[in-house]
Motif scaffolding. Structure first.
Motif, mmCIF file in Angstrom:
data_model
loop_
_atom_site.group_PDB
_atom_site.id
_atom_site.type_symbol
_atom_site.label_atom_id
_atom_site.label_comp_id
_atom_site.label_asym_id
_atom_site.label_seq_id
_atom_site.Cartn_x
_atom_site.Cartn_y
_atom_site.Cartn_z
ATOM 1 N N SER A 62 0.842 -1.194 0.000
ATOM 2 C CA SER A 62 0.000 0.000 0.000
ATOM 3 C C SER A 62 0.878 1.246 0.000
ATOM 4 O O SER A 62 2.096 1.178 0.185
ATOM 5 C CB SER A 62 -0.893 -0.003 1.235
ATOM 6 N N PHE A 63 0.238 2.416 -0.177
ATOM 7 C CA PHE A 63 0.995 3.668 -0.179
ATOM 8 C C PHE A 63 1.584 3.929 1.204
ATOM 9 O O PHE A 63 2.684 4.456 1.324
ATOM 10 C CB PHE A 63 0.105 4.837 -0.622
ATOM 11 N N GLY A 64 0.875 3.545 2.254
ATOM 12 C CA GLY A 64 1.398 3.713 3.617
ATOM 13 C C GLY A 64 2.660 2.894 3.838
ATOM 14 O O GLY A 64 3.627 3.364 4.450
ATOM 15 N N SER A 98 7.862 -5.754 -3.833
ATOM 16 C CA SER A 98 6.446 -5.462 -3.645
ATOM 17 C C SER A 98 6.064 -3.990 -3.811
ATOM 18 O O SER A 98 4.897 -3.685 -3.969
ATOM 19 C CB SER A 98 6.004 -5.923 -2.257
ATOM 20 N N LEU A 99 7.020 -3.067 -3.783
ATOM 21 C CA LEU A 99 6.672 -1.651 -3.861
ATOM 22 C C LEU A 99 6.373 -1.223 -5.293
ATOM 23 O O LEU A 99 7.035 -1.655 -6.235
ATOM 24 C CB LEU A 99 7.794 -0.781 -3.299
ATOM 25 N N HIS A 122 4.482 4.860 -6.557
ATOM 26 C CA HIS A 122 4.312 5.216 -5.149
ATOM 27 C C HIS A 122 5.636 5.645 -4.531
ATOM 28 O O HIS A 122 5.680 6.569 -3.716
ATOM 29 C CB HIS A 122 3.740 4.048 -4.352
ATOM 30 N N VAL A 123 6.715 4.983 -4.904
ATOM 31 C CA VAL A 123 8.034 5.326 -4.360
ATOM 32 C C VAL A 123 8.426 6.743 -4.779
ATOM 33 O O VAL A 123 8.938 7.520 -3.964
ATOM 34 C CB VAL A 123 9.103 4.302 -4.816
ATOM 35 N N VAL A 124 8.156 7.109 -6.026
ATOM 36 C CA VAL A 124 8.489 8.453 -6.503
ATOM 37 C C VAL A 124 7.685 9.496 -5.727
ATOM 38 O O VAL A 124 8.236 10.484 -5.233
ATOM 39 C CB VAL A 124 8.241 8.576 -8.025
#
Length: 70
Positions: free
Chosen positions: A13-15, A40-41, A45-47
């Motif tokens: 998830s984003f969290g 898994s990321l 979302h990481v950016v």
């Protein structure tokens, strides 16, 4: 092989991405956590989490400088 691949493709998830980016900013990561996160990321979302982290970091630095100067 498709069944095995689908079982391992659990996206975080984003969290969870924010948490991973936070610990990466501090430089405190276990190798096993890094390997799990890399699988898994979601790169988008990481950016976004990295950009949010940078903005928070700059905001804290600016606030500290304003406090120190005043």
């Amino acid at each position: 092989m498709t069944d095995v691949k689908q079982g391992n493709e659990h996206k975080a998830s984003f969290g969870a991405t924010m948490k991973a980016v936070f610990w990466s900013f501090l430089g405190i990561r276990k190798r096993s956590d890094y390997e799990k996160d890399s699988a898994s990321l979601n790169p988008v979302h990481v950016v976004f989490a990295g950009l949010i982290g940078v903005m928070l970091f700059i905001g804290v630095l600016v606030a500290l400088v304003k406090f120190a100067v005043s």
